[in-house]
Write a protein that holds these residues in place. Structure first.
Motif, PDB file in Angstrom:
ATOM      1  N   CYS A  54       1.417  -9.973   3.888  1.00  0.00           N
ATOM      2  CA  CYS A  54       1.111  -9.216   5.112  1.00  0.00           C
ATOM      3  C   CYS A  54       0.078  -8.130   4.836  1.00  0.00           C
ATOM      4  N   ALA A  55       0.209  -7.464   3.697  1.00  0.00           N
ATOM      5  CA  ALA A  55      -0.743  -6.412   3.348  1.00  0.00           C
ATOM      6  C   ALA A  55      -2.127  -6.983   3.086  1.00  0.00           C
ATOM      7  N   LEU A  56      -2.193  -8.129   2.450  1.00  0.00           N
ATOM      8  CA  LEU A  56      -3.495  -8.729   2.151  1.00  0.00           C
ATOM      9  C   LEU A  56      -4.161  -9.296   3.398  1.00  0.00           C
ATOM     10  N   CYS A  63       2.745  -2.095   4.110  1.00  0.00           N
ATOM     11  CA  CYS A  63       3.322  -3.358   3.632  1.00  0.00           C
ATOM     12  C   CYS A  63       3.069  -3.530   2.135  1.00  0.00           C
ATOM     13  N   GLY A  64       1.909  -3.111   1.678  1.00  0.00           N
ATOM     14  CA  GLY A  64       1.617  -3.180   0.252  1.00  0.00           C
ATOM     15  C   GLY A  64       2.527  -2.287  -0.566  1.00  0.00           C
ATOM     16  N   TRP A  65       2.785  -1.078  -0.063  1.00  0.00           N
ATOM     17  CA  TRP A  65       3.682  -0.169  -0.777  1.00  0.00           C
ATOM     18  C   TRP A  65       5.127  -0.667  -0.751  1.00  0.00           C
ATOM     19  N   VAL A  66       5.552  -1.259   0.357  1.00  0.00           N
ATOM     20  CA  VAL A  66       6.904  -1.838   0.412  1.00  0.00           C
ATOM     21  C   VAL A  66       6.999  -3.015  -0.554  1.00  0.00           C
ATOM     22  N   ALA A  67       5.925  -3.769  -0.687  1.00  0.00           N
ATOM     23  CA  ALA A  67       5.917  -4.888  -1.632  1.00  0.00           C
ATOM     24  C   ALA A  67       6.047  -4.391  -3.068  1.00  0.00           C
ATOM     25  N   VAL A  68       5.368  -3.300  -3.403  1.00  0.00           N
ATOM     26  CA  VAL A  68       5.499  -2.724  -4.750  1.00  0.00           C
ATOM     27  C   VAL A  68       6.937  -2.269  -4.983  1.00  0.00           C
ATOM     28  N   LEU A  95       0.738  -5.313  -6.440  1.00  0.00           N
ATOM     29  CA  LEU A  95      -0.252  -4.325  -6.868  1.00  0.00           C
ATOM     30  C   LEU A  95      -1.644  -4.674  -6.370  1.00  0.00           C
ATOM     31  N   SER A  96      -1.980  -5.946  -6.394  1.00  0.00           N
ATOM     32  CA  SER A  96      -3.303  -6.335  -5.889  1.00  0.00           C
ATOM     33  C   SER A  96      -3.390  -6.135  -4.379  1.00  0.00           C
ATOM     34  N   ALA A  97      -2.273  -6.267  -3.670  1.00  0.00           N
ATOM     35  CA  ALA A  97      -2.288  -6.008  -2.228  1.00  0.00           C
ATOM     36  C   ALA A  97      -2.561  -4.538  -1.951  1.00  0.00           C
ATOM     37  N   VAL A  99      -4.169  -2.422  -3.988  1.00  0.00           N
ATOM     38  CA  VAL A  99      -5.548  -2.143  -4.405  1.00  0.00           C
ATOM     39  C   VAL A  99      -6.531  -2.675  -3.372  1.00  0.00           C
ATOM     40  N   MET A 100      -6.316  -3.883  -2.892  1.00  0.00           N
ATOM     41  CA  MET A 100      -7.249  -4.457  -1.913  1.00  0.00           C
ATOM     42  C   MET A 100      -7.169  -3.736  -0.576  1.00  0.00           C
ATOM     43  N   SER A 101      -5.999  -3.246  -0.216  1.00  0.00           N
ATOM     44  CA  SER A 101      -5.878  -2.496   1.033  1.00  0.00           C
ATOM     45  C   SER A 101      -6.705  -1.218   0.984  1.00  0.00           C
ATOM     46  N   TYR A 102      -6.667  -0.550  -0.156  1.00  0.00           N
ATOM     47  CA  TYR A 102      -7.417   0.697  -0.272  1.00  0.00           C
ATOM     48  C   TYR A 102      -8.885   0.472  -0.577  1.00  0.00           C
ATOM     49  N   LEU A 103      -9.259  -0.674  -1.123  1.00  0.00           N
ATOM     50  CA  LEU A 103     -10.680  -0.964  -1.318  1.00  0.00           C
ATOM     51  C   LEU A 103     -11.356  -1.277   0.016  1.00  0.00           C
ATOM     52  N   GLN A 104     -10.643  -1.924   0.903  1.00  0.00           N
ATOM     53  CA  GLN A 104     -11.218  -2.261   2.202  1.00  0.00           C
ATOM     54  C   GLN A 104     -11.322  -1.040   3.098  1.00  0.00           C
ATOM     55  N   ASN A 105     -10.336  -0.134   3.028  1.00  0.00           N
ATOM     56  CA  ASN A 105     -10.322   1.051   3.876  1.00  0.00           C
ATOM     57  C   ASN A 105      -9.731   2.206   3.066  1.00  0.00           C
TER      58      ASN A 105
END
Length: 115
Positions: A54-56, A63-68, A95-97, A99-105
């Protein structure tokens, strides 16, 4: 200790340790492995993968933080003999979700209920 006394241990009182995973049947004393009842690591692993995807795909940072968080719980609750490839791949996906969430925005995360 006095020299005249014998061995103070009582062999009839010895109780051998039996692993809780081993179940003994009634009639023929066959031993078979019991079922692992703790499914928390598996559930957290699946939840972590769902939240990672969902985060990706939807670019939702929380969602990325909940996944971590789910991956950390899954890693902490695993047994020694469980397969670590699945857990580590889930952890790396989460972790990649993030990182990619914060790289995009790169703006700070806003909580969904804060308005």
């Amino acid at each position: 200790m006095q020299q005249g006394q014998g061995d103070p241990r009582r062999p009839e009182r010895i109780v051998r340790y039996v692993s809780p995973k081993v179940v003994v049947t009634n009639q023929n004393d066959d031993k078979k492995d019991g079922v692992n009842d703790d499914l928390t690591p598996d559930y957290m692993n699946v939840l972590g993968m769902i939240f990672s995807m969902c985060a990706l795909m939807m670019r939702i940072k929380w969602c990325g933080w909940v996944a971590v968080y789910c991956s950390c719980i899954s890693f902490a609750n695993t047994k020694y003999n469980d397969d670590t490839k699945q857990i580590m791949s889930s952890f790396m996906l989460s972790l990649s979700a993030v990182v990619m969430s914060y790289l995009q925005n790169p703006t700070p995360m806003t909580l969904p209920f804060s308005g």
